[in-house]
Design an enzyme around this catalytic site. Sequence first.
Site, PDB file in Angstrom:
ATOM      1  N   TYR A  42       5.138  19.132 -67.226  1.00  8.49           N
ATOM      2  CA  TYR A  42       5.801  19.569 -65.993  1.00  8.49           C
ATOM      3  C   TYR A  42       7.190  18.969 -65.956  1.00  8.49           C
ATOM      4  CZ  TYR A  42       6.678  20.070 -60.939  1.00  8.49           C
ATOM      5  OH  TYR A  42       7.208  20.381 -59.708  1.00  8.49           O
TER       6      TYR A  42
ATOM      7  N   ASP B 271      11.734  14.148 -70.963  1.00 10.93           N
ATOM      8  CA  ASP B 271      11.509  14.085 -69.526  1.00 10.93           C
ATOM      9  C   ASP B 271      10.737  12.809 -69.238  1.00 10.93           C
ATOM     10  OD1 ASP B 271      10.842  14.207 -66.904  1.00 10.93           O
ATOM     11  OD2 ASP B 271      10.271  16.327 -66.916  1.00 10.93           O
TER      12      ASP B 271
ATOM     13  N   LYS C 256      11.376   9.102 -60.101  1.00  7.99           N
ATOM     14  CA  LYS C 256      10.275   8.230 -59.681  1.00  7.99           C
ATOM     15  C   LYS C 256      10.657   6.744 -59.643  1.00  7.99           C
ATOM     16  CE  LYS C 256       6.851  11.745 -60.150  1.00  7.99           C
ATOM     17  NZ  LYS C 256       6.715  12.832 -61.101  1.00  7.99           N
TER      18      LYS C 256
HETATM   19  C1  LIG Z   1       7.403  14.245 -60.989  1.00  3.26           C
HETATM   20  C2  LIG Z   1       7.951  14.875 -62.204  1.00  3.26           C
HETATM   21  C3  LIG Z   1       9.023  15.790 -62.152  1.00  3.26           C
HETATM   22  C4  LIG Z   1       9.560  16.333 -60.868  1.00  3.26           C
HETATM   23  O1  LIG Z   1      10.120  15.358 -60.065  1.00  3.26           O
HETATM   24  P1  LIG Z   1      10.274  15.662 -58.480  1.00  3.26           P
HETATM   25  O2  LIG Z   1      11.003  14.450 -57.987  1.00  3.26           O
HETATM   26  O3  LIG Z   1       8.891  15.809 -57.950  1.00  3.26           O
HETATM   27  O4  LIG Z   1      11.060  16.908 -58.344  1.00  3.26           O
HETATM   28  C5  LIG Z   1       9.557  16.222 -63.341  1.00  3.26           C
HETATM   29  N1  LIG Z   1       9.080  15.803 -64.519  1.00  3.26           N
HETATM   30  C6  LIG Z   1       8.046  14.945 -64.615  1.00  3.26           C
HETATM   31  C7  LIG Z   1       7.579  14.497 -65.956  1.00  3.26           C
HETATM   32  C8  LIG Z   1       7.439  14.475 -63.456  1.00  3.26           C
HETATM   33  O5  LIG Z   1       6.387  13.664 -63.558  1.00  3.26           O
END
Ligand SMILES: *Cc1c(COP(=O)(O)O)cnc(C)c1O
Length: 432
Positions: free
Chosen positions: A143, A238, A271
Amino acid sequence: MTDRNQALFERAKALIPGGVNSPVRAFKAVGGTPRFIERAEGAYFWDANGQRYIDYINSWGPMILGHGHPAVLEAVQKAAIEGFSFGAPTEREIELAEAIVAAVPSIDMVRLVSSGTEAGMSTIRLARGATGRKTIIKFEGCYHGHADALLVKAGSGLATFGNPTSAGVPPEVVQHTLVLEYNNVEQLEAAFAQHGKDVACLIIEPIAGNMNFVRASVPFMKRCRELCTEHGALLAFDEVMTGFRVGLGSAQGVYAKLIPGFEPDMTVMGKVIGGGMPLAAFGAKREVMEQLAPLGPVYQAGTLSGNPVATACGLTTLREIQKPGFFEELTRKTRSLVDGLTAAANEAGIPFSADCEGGMFGFFLMPELPQNYAKVMTTDNARFNTLFHGLLDRGVYIAPALYEAGFVSGAHTDDDIAATVAAAKDVFKKLA
Ligand SMILES: *Cc1c(COP(=O)(O)O)cnc(C)c1O
């Protein structure tokens, strides 16, 4: 006793679609009433009925110090008094950028934004702008936020372009997104053989936390790096979840220890770097980042980007986790949780496997760790739901879906871990 969670859920559902502002909070996968949280402290939060839970979601990762860490509270309060938002630059943005660049050698420059979605979306645009190419490679089960081009699942057949996973995303918007199976070297090679010259970037969760917890194998990661280099594509990590969560050097630090000289070209963060405030970032080498406005032709902007209260929260969080011993202790506690759960499951004769890195963990009700999304999704949903609700009833809050990772914070004590394992033992007996 009246169930205030239920009452609040009914009120919320009348006004907010599904009663929540992010879908997984609705407990749709596990059933039952979502807990409405009133307050939190350290490793715990309390719901609207006054029930206490040991918190293993950490706001889905950011709360690595636990809730209400005194140094963070002080920094946030001070920053709030100085001003909420200016729409003009501040010194703290530089300090946060310095902290990120110092910890992550692949990053020369960063741009701060407000969510991981924004950071992922901007990374794709920058990769396309910097390479002059259109194609993106992503992997099933990873994601990267909810930008249109990334809401895509694999089409049928080998190395095909994907189909949208959401209504409202026209197929044309994802026609340049190639979706491959995670950890599948053959598919990766086939995709580059066919489309290599068009690939702007390959984006990957190096330790995937959105299909529970699945590591990219070393041979697979090595091939990702080699093929990107060979074809002039950018390798984008990511690390919104793994950044400063699996270690101070993030997941790329973990792979650099396994693959000599390893570095991604671009990194997406979020995060933990916000410590619970809306803050995310993306970074890369100087020549790539200089393609961004106002220096270069790739546009990107944000009214609240680099927000002074959010940067105070994130910067203080990063400084606290860099104190000697913090990560060693977090890693030890997370490992002891995973080992304790595994032993409890084995004792009860429950097929079980688990893994962790730094303060992030995952477990599966299957005997071997799965290597890709399709395998993760063979988990028996009903059994997971029994486990989830069993733990919840015993005051342990894990993610309400089997495809999410878990998190331990610096505030969790050995007693919290022991209480969690004891609760799990009880539930495993019922499951056996
Ligand atoms: C949480 C997450 C996102 C999205 O971040 P948001 O702040 O919720 O938009 C993107 N990539 C990864 C790997 C994530 O865990």
